[in-house]
Write a protein that holds these residues in place. Structure first.
Motif, PDB file in Angstrom:
ATOM      1  N   HIS A   1       3.515  -1.734  20.923  1.00 29.52           N
ATOM      2  CA  HIS A   1       3.161  -2.219  19.595  1.00 29.52           C
ATOM      3  C   HIS A   1       1.949  -3.149  19.666  1.00 29.52           C
ATOM      4  CE1 HIS A   1       6.838  -0.506  18.126  1.00 29.52           C
ATOM      5  NE2 HIS A   1       7.605  -1.326  18.850  1.00 29.52           N
TER       6      HIS A   1
ATOM      7  N   PHE B   1      11.148   5.218  16.947  1.00 28.68           N
ATOM      8  CA  PHE B   1      10.613   4.534  18.113  1.00 28.68           C
ATOM      9  C   PHE B   1      11.336   5.009  19.371  1.00 28.68           C
ATOM     10  CE2 PHE B   1      10.151   1.587  14.521  1.00 28.68           C
ATOM     11  CZ  PHE B   1       8.780   1.394  14.554  1.00 28.68           C
TER      12      PHE B   1
ATOM     13  N   ILE C   1       3.455  -7.602  13.388  1.00 35.52           N
ATOM     14  CA  ILE C   1       3.406  -6.288  14.029  1.00 35.52           C
ATOM     15  C   ILE C   1       3.243  -5.239  12.936  1.00 35.52           C
ATOM     16  CG2 ILE C   1       4.581  -4.669  15.568  1.00 35.52           C
ATOM     17  CD1 ILE C   1       6.143  -6.982  16.729  1.00 35.52           C
TER      18      ILE C   1
ATOM     19  N   ARG D   1      -1.880  -5.505  22.698  1.00 37.75           N
ATOM     20  CA  ARG D   1      -1.010  -4.348  22.842  1.00 37.75           C
ATOM     21  C   ARG D   1       0.113  -4.734  23.812  1.00 37.75           C
ATOM     22  NH1 ARG D   1      -0.417   0.338  19.838  1.00 37.75           N
ATOM     23  NH2 ARG D   1       0.028   2.148  21.166  1.00 37.75           N
TER      24      ARG D   1
ATOM     25  N   SER E   1       6.220   7.073  19.899  1.00 35.79           N
ATOM     26  CA  SER E   1       6.879   7.088  18.596  1.00 35.79           C
ATOM     27  C   SER E   1       6.453   8.311  17.799  1.00 35.79           C
ATOM     28  CB  SER E   1       6.553   5.812  17.791  1.00 35.79           C
ATOM     29  OG  SER E   1       5.160   5.730  17.529  1.00 35.79           O
TER      30      SER E   1
ATOM     31  N   GLN F   1       2.950  -1.962  12.795  1.00 35.14           N
ATOM     32  CA  GLN F   1       3.680  -0.694  12.842  1.00 35.14           C
ATOM     33  C   GLN F   1       5.082  -0.805  12.262  1.00 35.14           C
ATOM     34  OE1 GLN F   1       4.041   1.026  16.757  1.00 35.14           O
ATOM     35  NE2 GLN F   1       4.291   3.094  15.959  1.00 35.14           N
TER      36      GLN F   1
END
Length: 737
Positions: free
Chosen positions: A67, A353, A42, A82, A358, A44
């Motif tokens: 995410h 988050f 992931i 996603r 976010s 992010q």
């Protein structure tokens, strides 16, 4: 300013315990149904895991929000999904992966939405620094010139400035640690000031990126990704050293990493030292020697709702300034004149988050202390101190159907002071603020992206030197504003063929040198006069990219047409002041056009065999059809490469041979001369061996193997008739634990 620090404080506060999400599932082959030991990552939150022998994986401690999850494995096509996480949820994703001879895709970090290259609306060139080093690059700048569409303006081997499709200096923006690098980049002899140690990869946006980054991204962006932290629960260390025969030079670096579930740490130090480089004409370039010390460290904390990363980089570069060919020596001790440059880069990257959205806040502090010693090694004749604070706040809105949208606020405050006897630019402050909004629309075969931005830059400088004198520089107080926009799309015409089309505008406010110069610039041997009345540069570029790939071959063709309004350039006059020719800064409309072609053959099932070829061309002209200066010559590069892997103790071996043909540059600016073409041959082999938990990598490569005597068109030594570097045999050794 106080509101920015308040925001930083709020982002840095610990968050109360909240929902923890888990992603679990399996990876299997779609063709055979067998388990795959692939990677789940992931981007992010910079968190990932590896599937076990049965293809099962579990990834815990995932914050709430939408995410992008990337599933990848060697020999299989990379998949991104996603996924929404919320409320202590356990999400199951069983992924069937299709076999593919195409190399695994990486997530592109320089374009906000963090897409795979195959999903990105803009084509972004990405290359790892390991690849650059294995090709024989001495420095990071030396390595990026092998990326199609990219070159460097060089001052020996110690200084290199990126050139993207014919644009350079303040028209190309460099990002490192997620923040914009500011180090007096207006100067021809001012290099990157970044060491390749601790840099994971390089991404290049070729074209206007003002929508994303504001002023100075008119020509493109060089985005440097720092090295990743170790996976949770692991600790690693490595040491490497490289020897360069041409300069009797060496480069050594040492790094450590350790990571728990939530807290991660890394540190890396390096030192390099080089003597004068030898040309293919059997002489060394006196005082082209240089050395560099570099230290990088970082710490990251990932909580249930909050991620923060703090990184620091200190770099000291000592670079000789050649004046004439003199004593032939292998000494590494600097002689006068030389530069001594300190760079301090402190960055903080925070993400908060929320349920379906976010906040991202990046902030940076940079201090650049540039000193030039001419007649006395104890007193700097020129000393410029540049302090920069910048921030980048973005809100990732909740997904609306297939739309991902980001709105943002960016800004910079900069202070320049002179501490030496000489003055290139006056004491000044620069204040930037920019507002942007951009959205990405994703379907199975179509991706669209659009955005708009507003910027304001205020430059205020003090008067310099004595009033009434010929070299007096009056005070300056100017405001520059601009709107920019971008629209682009990518469509998969078929499973094998895709098309990208982008339209983008960009702008650049004139820099202090262009506005205020009034004196002899020793580095260029010109008396330069600035122009207080200069306006913003604006450009509009159209990009078309065609890509085809199957299991045997990949092909791409990129074309661009770039129209620049009020292009700023320096032009000779008929005047002479202090026995030095006078040059004025002027403006006129200009155009640049060209592109890159690429071909990659990897016949299946001979996946170890590769043949790569690329061609690049760019032409730049003013409105009166005069050619622009510092435009790279056309070039053709062919590489034959073999790769072998999966041995019991031998993990991987590779070998390559490259021939780069650079053609005559006849399209020259008004104060340039024609440059003849040349061909450079390089080759190398590299192997890695696993002994228990120790990985040993060893390699040897050679550059300019025929010891060709040549001058590059973008070499600043060209006007002095000094040749570029000759043959070099380079040995490298790396130990990883």
């Amino acid at each position: 300013m106080k509101y920015i620090f308040l925001m930083l404080a709020l982002f840095s506060m610990g968050m109360a315990a909240s929902a923890q999400n888990t992603l679990t599932g399996s990876l299997t082959s779609k063709q055979h149904g067998t388990a795959i030991m692939g990677t789940v990552y992931i981007p992010q939150i910079e968190k990932g895991t590896v599937a076990d022998f049965d293809g099962n994986y579990t990834l815990t401690n995932i914050p709430n929000g939408n995410h992008t999850v990337v599933f990848s494995a060697l020999g299989y096509g990379t998949i991104s999904k996603r996924i929404n996480f919320s409320g202590n949820q356990i999400v199951t994703e069983n992924i069937e992966m299709e076999e593919s001879a195409v190399e695994m895709e990486e997530v592109i970090l320089s374009t906000l939405f963090h897409k795979l290259q195959s999903e990105n609306v803009m084509r972004v060139e990405r290359v790892s620094t390991a690849e650059l080093s294995s090709s024989g690059a001495v420095t990071l700048a030396d390595g990026i010139k092998n990326i199609p569409g990219v070159d460097i303006i060089s001052t020996g081997q110690g200084i290199g400035k990126p050139v993207i499709r014919g644009l350079s200096s303040n028209r190309v923006l460099t990002y490192t640690q997620g923040i914009r690098l500011e180090n007096q980049q207006f100067g021809d002899e001012h290099g990157l000031g970044i060491n390749e140690a601790g840099i994971e990869s390089v991404e290049v946006i070729k074209g206007p990126a003002s929508l994303l980054y504001g002023s100075d991204a008119l020509g493109g962006v060089l985005y440097l990704n720092p090295e990743n932290f170790a996976p949770s629960g692991e600790s690693h260390g490595d040491v490497s050293s490289t020897y360069f025969s041409n300069t009797s030079g060496f480069s050594t670096n040492l790094g450590i990493q350790t990571s728990a579930e939530k807290l991660k740490f890394l540190a890396r130090g390096s030192y390099s030292s080089f003597s004068d480089y030898k040309t293919g004409a059997d002489y060394s370039v006196t005082n082209s020697r240089f050395n560099e010390s570099d230290f990088k460290t970082g710490v990251q904390y990932l909580g249930n709702k909050f991620k923060t990363t703090v990184r620091y980089n200190y770099n000291r570069s000592n670079i000789g300034i050649p004046e004439e060919i003199g004593a032939q020596t292998r000494s590494k001790d600097l002689e006068l004149p030389f530069q001594e440059i300190d760079n301090h880069i402190l960055s903080m990257d925070n993400t908060l988050f929320l349920k379906n959205s976010s906040f991202d806040l990046k902030a940076g502090y940079l201090y650049n202390d540039r000193r030039e010693f001419e007649d006395d090694a104890s007193t700097a004749a020129l000393r410029m101190q540049l302090t920069t604070f910048n921030y980048d706040l973005k809100y990732n809105l909740p997904d609306f159907g297939k739309f991902e949208t980001i709105v943002g606020l960016q800004g910079m405050f900069q202070d320049n002071k002179n501490k030496g006897e000489e003055i290139l630019i006056p004491d000044a402050t620069t204040t930037d603020i920019g507002l942007l909004a951009t959205t990405h629309y994703h379907l199975d075969k179509l991706d669209l992206q659009a955005g708009i931005r507003y910027d304001s830059r205020k430059i205020k400088s003090d008067a310099a030197r004595e009033f009434g004198e010929a070299d007096y520089i009056p005070a300056l107080n100017k405001n520059f504003t601009s709107f920019t926009a971008a629209l682009g799309g990518k469509v998969d015409v078929s499973q094998l063929f895709s098309v990208r089309l982008n339209f983008a505008s960009g702008f650049r406010a004139p820099n202090l040198a262009e506005l205020t110069s009034n004196g002899v610039h020793e580095g260029t041997n010109r008396y330069e006069r600035g122009n207080y009345n200069l306006k913003n540069e604006h450009n509009f570029q159209t990009d078309l990219s065609l890509e085809y790939r199957n299991e045997h071959v990949e092909f791409f063709a990129n074309g661009f047409y770039n129209v620049v309004s009020d292009y700023i350039f320096i032009s000779p006059t008929n005047e002479v002041i202090d026995d030095t020719p006078v040059y004025d800064y002027l403006q006129d409309d200009a155009k640049l056009y060209g592109g890159e072609l690429g071909f990659h053959l990897h016949p299946h099932p001979l996946d170890w065999l590769h043949f790569e070829s690329s061609f690049e061309t760019v032409t730049g002209q003013l409105q009166n059809d005069d050619y622009l200066p510092l435009i790279p010559a056309n070039s053709l590069q062919n590489t034959f490469r073999v790769e072998f892997a999966d041995g019991k103790s031998r993990q991987q071996s590779s070998a390559f041979i490259t021939l780069k043909n650079t053609f005559d540059q006849k399209n020259i600016g008004t104060f340039e001369t024609r440059t003849g073409g040349y061909s450079l041959l390089s080759a190398g082999v590299e192997s890695s061996f696993k002994i228990n938990k120790v990985l040993l990598k060893a390699g040897i490569n050679g550059t300019n193997l025929t010891d060709k005597k040549y001058v590059a068109h973008l070499s600043r030594f060209k006007s002095d008739g000094i040749y570029n570097v000759g043959r070099s045999i380079n040995l490298n050794l790396k130990l990883e634990i």
